[in-house]
Design a protein around this motif. Structure first.
Motif, PDB file in Angstrom:
ATOM      1  N   GLY A 328      27.478 -75.749  31.844  1.00 56.84           N
ATOM      2  CA  GLY A 328      27.896 -74.880  30.760  1.00 56.84           C
ATOM      3  C   GLY A 328      28.711 -73.673  31.196  1.00 56.84           C
ATOM      4  N   ASP A 329      28.890 -73.483  32.502  1.00 57.98           N
ATOM      5  CA  ASP A 329      29.713 -72.376  32.992  1.00 57.98           C
ATOM      6  C   ASP A 329      31.184 -72.799  32.883  1.00 57.98           C
ATOM      7  N   ASN A 330      31.872 -72.297  31.891  1.00 58.86           N
ATOM      8  CA  ASN A 330      33.240 -72.725  31.629  1.00 58.86           C
ATOM      9  C   ASN A 330      34.236 -72.252  32.669  1.00 58.86           C
ATOM     10  N   ARG A 331      33.812 -71.374  33.558  1.00 59.19           N
ATOM     11  CA  ARG A 331      34.717 -70.936  34.620  1.00 59.19           C
ATOM     12  C   ARG A 331      34.938 -72.031  35.652  1.00 59.19           C
ATOM     13  N   ILE A 332      33.985 -72.943  35.759  1.00 57.39           N
ATOM     14  CA  ILE A 332      34.023 -73.936  36.829  1.00 57.39           C
ATOM     15  C   ILE A 332      34.529 -75.260  36.285  1.00 57.39           C
ATOM     16  N   ASP A 333      35.707 -75.649  36.719  1.00 54.28           N
ATOM     17  CA  ASP A 333      36.313 -76.925  36.338  1.00 54.28           C
ATOM     18  C   ASP A 333      36.352 -77.805  37.582  1.00 54.28           C
ATOM     19  N   PRO A 334      35.626 -78.936  37.608  1.00 55.94           N
ATOM     20  CA  PRO A 334      35.615 -79.782  38.809  1.00 55.94           C
ATOM     21  C   PRO A 334      36.977 -80.376  39.144  1.00 55.94           C
ATOM     22  N   ALA A 335      37.927 -80.319  38.203  1.00 56.85           N
ATOM     23  CA  ALA A 335      39.277 -80.814  38.481  1.00 56.85           C
ATOM     24  C   ALA A 335      40.179 -79.735  39.065  1.00 56.85           C
ATOM     25  N   ASP A 336      39.698 -78.501  39.138  1.00 56.02           N
ATOM     26  CA  ASP A 336      40.505 -77.403  39.659  1.00 56.02           C
ATOM     27  C   ASP A 336      40.564 -77.456  41.182  1.00 56.02           C
ATOM     28  N   ALA A 337      41.772 -77.372  41.737  1.00 62.49           N
ATOM     29  CA  ALA A 337      41.933 -77.467  43.188  1.00 62.49           C
ATOM     30  C   ALA A 337      41.234 -76.325  43.913  1.00 62.49           C
ATOM     31  N   GLY A 338      41.095 -75.170  43.258  1.00 62.01           N
ATOM     32  CA  GLY A 338      40.388 -74.063  43.875  1.00 62.01           C
ATOM     33  C   GLY A 338      38.901 -74.344  44.018  1.00 62.01           C
ATOM     34  N   VAL A 339      38.295 -74.886  42.976  1.00 62.36           N
ATOM     35  CA  VAL A 339      36.881 -75.266  43.033  1.00 62.36           C
ATOM     36  C   VAL A 339      36.678 -76.350  44.094  1.00 62.36           C
ATOM     37  N   GLN A 340      37.566 -77.326  44.121  1.00 58.28           N
ATOM     38  CA  GLN A 340      37.462 -78.401  45.104  1.00 58.28           C
ATOM     39  C   GLN A 340      37.576 -77.866  46.531  1.00 58.28           C
ATOM     40  N   THR A 341      38.509 -76.941  46.745  1.00 63.46           N
ATOM     41  CA  THR A 341      38.672 -76.352  48.069  1.00 63.46           C
ATOM     42  C   THR A 341      37.432 -75.561  48.470  1.00 63.46           C
ATOM     43  N   THR A 342      36.827 -74.872  47.510  1.00 61.46           N
ATOM     44  CA  THR A 342      35.614 -74.107  47.806  1.00 61.46           C
ATOM     45  C   THR A 342      34.476 -75.033  48.215  1.00 61.46           C
ATOM     46  N   TRP A 343      34.339 -76.170  47.542  1.00 66.13           N
ATOM     47  CA  TRP A 343      33.331 -77.157  47.927  1.00 66.13           C
ATOM     48  C   TRP A 343      33.549 -77.626  49.366  1.00 66.13           C
ATOM     49  N   ILE A 344      34.771 -77.950  49.706  1.00 69.52           N
ATOM     50  CA  ILE A 344      35.056 -78.430  51.062  1.00 69.52           C
ATOM     51  C   ILE A 344      34.826 -77.315  52.079  1.00 69.52           C
ATOM     52  N   ALA A 345      35.199 -76.086  51.731  1.00 68.81           N
ATOM     53  CA  ALA A 345      34.998 -74.963  52.644  1.00 68.81           C
ATOM     54  C   ALA A 345      33.515 -74.741  52.939  1.00 68.81           C
ATOM     55  N   TYR A 346      32.679 -74.842  51.915  1.00 70.11           N
ATOM     56  CA  TYR A 346      31.234 -74.679  52.144  1.00 70.11           C
ATOM     57  C   TYR A 346      30.665 -75.878  52.913  1.00 70.11           C
ATOM     58  N   THR A 347      31.293 -77.036  52.784  1.00 75.01           N
ATOM     59  CA  THR A 347      30.899 -78.178  53.616  1.00 75.01           C
ATOM     60  C   THR A 347      31.156 -77.864  55.083  1.00 75.01           C
ATOM     61  N   VAL A 348      32.285 -77.222  55.368  1.00 76.91           N
ATOM     62  CA  VAL A 348      32.594 -76.810  56.734  1.00 76.91           C
ATOM     63  C   VAL A 348      31.567 -75.796  57.224  1.00 76.91           C
ATOM     64  N   LEU A 349      31.285 -74.793  56.409  1.00 76.32           N
ATOM     65  CA  LEU A 349      30.294 -73.783  56.806  1.00 76.32           C
ATOM     66  C   LEU A 349      28.956 -74.433  57.125  1.00 76.32           C
ATOM     67  N   ARG A 350      28.531 -75.317  56.239  1.00 72.48           N
ATOM     68  CA  ARG A 350      27.214 -75.935  56.432  1.00 72.48           C
ATOM     69  C   ARG A 350      27.147 -76.701  57.746  1.00 72.48           C
ATOM     70  N   GLN A 351      28.175 -77.487  58.058  1.00 70.68           N
ATOM     71  CA  GLN A 351      28.146 -78.262  59.296  1.00 70.68           C
ATOM     72  C   GLN A 351      28.266 -77.367  60.521  1.00 70.68           C
ATOM     73  N   ALA A 352      29.011 -76.266  60.399  1.00 69.48           N
ATOM     74  CA  ALA A 352      29.113 -75.330  61.523  1.00 69.48           C
ATOM     75  C   ALA A 352      27.767 -74.681  61.804  1.00 69.48           C
TER      76      ALA A 352
END
Length: 435
Positions: A328-352
Motif C-alpha cells: 500500500g506504500d504508493n511511493r514504491i513501484d517495483p517497476a521503477d529502476a531506482g527501486v530495483q537498483t536499491t534492491w540490488i545494492a542491498y543484496t551487495v551489502l548483505r553479501q559483503a
C-alpha cells in the motif's frame, strides 16, 4: 549550468583517500550534523550506538523537487530494513537504515553525506544523486563506501569508494545509440542543460558510431521547465531533416521527459512522422500509462534498461519484501529502476557483511571485503559483480564500471516489453566513446 568538469582517467589508491576512521567527530562537526536530522528518517524500532552490533547504513534520493524525484528508493530501503530485521538481521546483526532527502541540491547532498559520517554509517546504499562531486569527497575522506548509486554521474565510475551495480547512463545511452543506428535517420537528443547532461551526447554518439551513424543533434533544455514547446519544435526539425529515412527523437530528461512529451505531442502534427526512443529512468510503465498507453506518444519507442522487465520472475524476492513490509506504500513501484537498483545494492551489502563472518562490521571492513575480490550474485538480475582497482573501461575514464550490460525494450500496445532476449554487453562500444 553548462561548465564541464575535468574527467579523471585514473583513481588514487584507496590507501591515499581513506584515512583511518576516527572514533569520534570534533564537537563542532557533531553540532553541525545534529542540525541535519530534519528531513531524514530512521527505520522505526531499531536502535544503535556504541556497544552493540547494529549495522548502520544510509540511503538518499530527491523528493518533492521541481525536477527528478525518487521517493521509492529511500522508502524501499526502510522496508528492506524492517524485512531483514524481521528475519534475524544480516548475519545476526540488526540493520539500521537512515534516509535523507537529497533535494536534487548539491548542498543538501553534502549534508546527507556529513550525516552518514556523523552516524558512523558503514555504507551509503542504493542512492540517487547527480551531485557526486558534492558528496563523494566527504564519503571518501571518512572511508564510507557508496554501494549501488543510480549511475548518473562520471564521479560514480571513478571514485575508489564507489561500487556501482549497473552501467548507469553510459551503458544505457551507448546501447540505445547502437540500436538506433540501424533503425533511424537523423537523431535528436534532448537532454538537461547541466554538467550531468553534458556527459550524455558522447555516450549516445558512441553507440551511433558503432553502427556507422552520424552523431545526434545535441539539444539542451532547462531541467525544470514547465513547457518544452520550442525544444520539441527544434527536435522535430532535426529528426525530419530530409534524408528520406524516419528520424528519431531521444528525450533524456528524467522526470521531466513526460513534460517534454506533452509539448512534443502537440508539435509533431506539424512535422513528418518520427520515432521516439529513450532510456529507463526517463520512461517506465507508470509514465506510459499516464501518457495514454497504446495511443500515447511512446508507442513503438525503443527503451534501454539495465535489468530484466518488471514482470520477470527474478524480481519475485524483491516483490515479497514490498508485499510484507510496504503493502500500500504508493511511493514504491517495483517497476521503477531506482527501486530495483536499491534492491540490488542491498543484496551487495548483505553479501559483503555475511562474508565477514563474526568479524567487526565497519566501513573499512565492508570496503575491504568489496576490494578483496568478493563476487556478488544477484539472482541473474545482473552478471556476477566484482570490483577491481581498475576495470576494463579505465582507459576512457570509467575505472569502476563493472557491469556494461543493458536490456532492450519496446513499447507495444502501451506496454513495456522485452525487444530482445537476455543482456547486451556494450563494453566494446563504450571503449570508443569520446569522453
Amino acid at each position: 549550468m553548462t561548465g564541464r568538469r575535468r574527467i579523471r582517467s585514473t583513481v588514487l589508491p584507496r590507501s591515499l583517500v581513506r584515512p583511518a576512521r576516527a572514533g569520534a567527530l570534533p564537537a563542532g562537526a557533531l553540532a553541525a550534523c545534529a542540525a541535519l536530522v530534519a528531513g531524514c528518517g530512521i527505520v522505526p524500532g531499531v536502535t544503535g550506538g556504541s556497544g552493540d552490533e547494529t549495522i548502520t547504513v544510509m540511503t538518499w534520493a530527491p523528493e518533492n523537487t521541481g525536477a527528478t524525484n525518487k521517493p521509492g528508493m529511500p522508502a524501499f530501503a526502510e522496508a528492506y530494513g524492517r524485512w531483514v530485521n524481521a528475519h534475524g538481521g544480516i548475519g545476526g546483526r540488526p540493520l539500521k537504515v537512515l534516509t535523507c532527502d537529497e533535494r536534487d541540491d548539491a548542498v543538501a547532498a553534502a549534508r546527507c553525506a556529513r550525516r552518514a559520517v556523523a552516524e558512523n554509517a558503514v555504507a551509503v546504499v542504493g542512492s540517487y544523486s547527480q551531485h557526486g562531486d558534492a558528496f563523494l569527497p566527504t564519503l571518501e575522506a571518512a572511508g564510507i563506501p557508496y554501494i549501488g548509486g543510480y549511475g548518473l554521474t562520471h564521479d560514480e565510475f571513478t571514485s575508489p569508494l564507489s561500487y556501482p551495480v549497473n552501467g548507469g547512463q553510459p551503458a544505457l545511452l551507448a546501447g540505445l545509440g547502437r540500436t538506433l543506428a540501424d533503425t533511424c535517420g537523423p537523431v535528436a537528443l534532448v537532454r538537461p542543460d547541466t554538467i550531468a547532461g553534458d556527459q550524455l551526447p558522447p555516450l549516445l554518439d558512441s553507440g551511433l558510431a558503432a553502427g556507422g551513424h552520424d552523431p545526434a543533434g545535441d539539444l539542451r533544455a532547462a531541467e525544470a521547465a514547465t513547457s518544452y514547446g520550442d525544444t520539441a519544435e527544434r527536435a522535430l526539425e532535426h529528426a525530419a531533416a530530409g534524408t528520406g529515412e524516419q528520424g528519431c527523437v531521444v528525450p533524456a530528461l528524467g522526470d521531466r521527459t513526460g513534460t517534454f512529451m506533452d509539448s512534443f505531442r502537440r508539435a509533431r502534427a506539424r512535422h513528418p512522422e518520427v520515432r521516439t526512443a529513450t532510456v529507463l529512468g526517463s520512461v517506465d510503465q507508470t509514465v506510459l500509462d499516464a501518457s495514454g498507453g497504446a495511443s500515447g506518444p511512446y508507442e513503438g519507442a525503443y527503451v534501454t534498461g539495465w535489468y530484466p522487465e518488471a514482470g520477470d520472475a527474478r524480481w519475485d524476492p524483491m516483490k515479497e519484501v514490498i508485499r510484507a513490509e510496504a503493502f500500500g506504500d504508493n511511493r514504491i513501484d517495483p517497476a521503477d529502476a531506482g527501486v530495483q537498483t536499491t534492491w540490488i545494492a542491498y543484496t551487495v551489502l548483505r553479501q559483503a557483511v555475511e562474508s565477514l563472518g563474526d568479524g567487526e562490521v565497519t566501513a573499512d571492513t565492508v570496503t575491504a571485503a568489496l576490494d578483496g575480490g568478493l563476487k556478488v550474485t544477484t539472482g541473474n538480475l545482473t552478471p556476477t559483480l566484482r570490483w577491481k582497482f581498475q576495470d576494463t573501461l579505465a582507459a576512457i575514464g570509467l575505472p569502476r564500471l563493472v557491469n556494461a550490460n543493458v536490456t532492450l525494450h519496446v513499447v507495444e500496445k502501451g506496454r513495456l516489453t522485452a525487444a530482445a532476449e537476455g543482456f547486451t554487453d556494450v563494453t566494446s562500444t563504450l571503449k570508443e566513446a569520446a569522453l
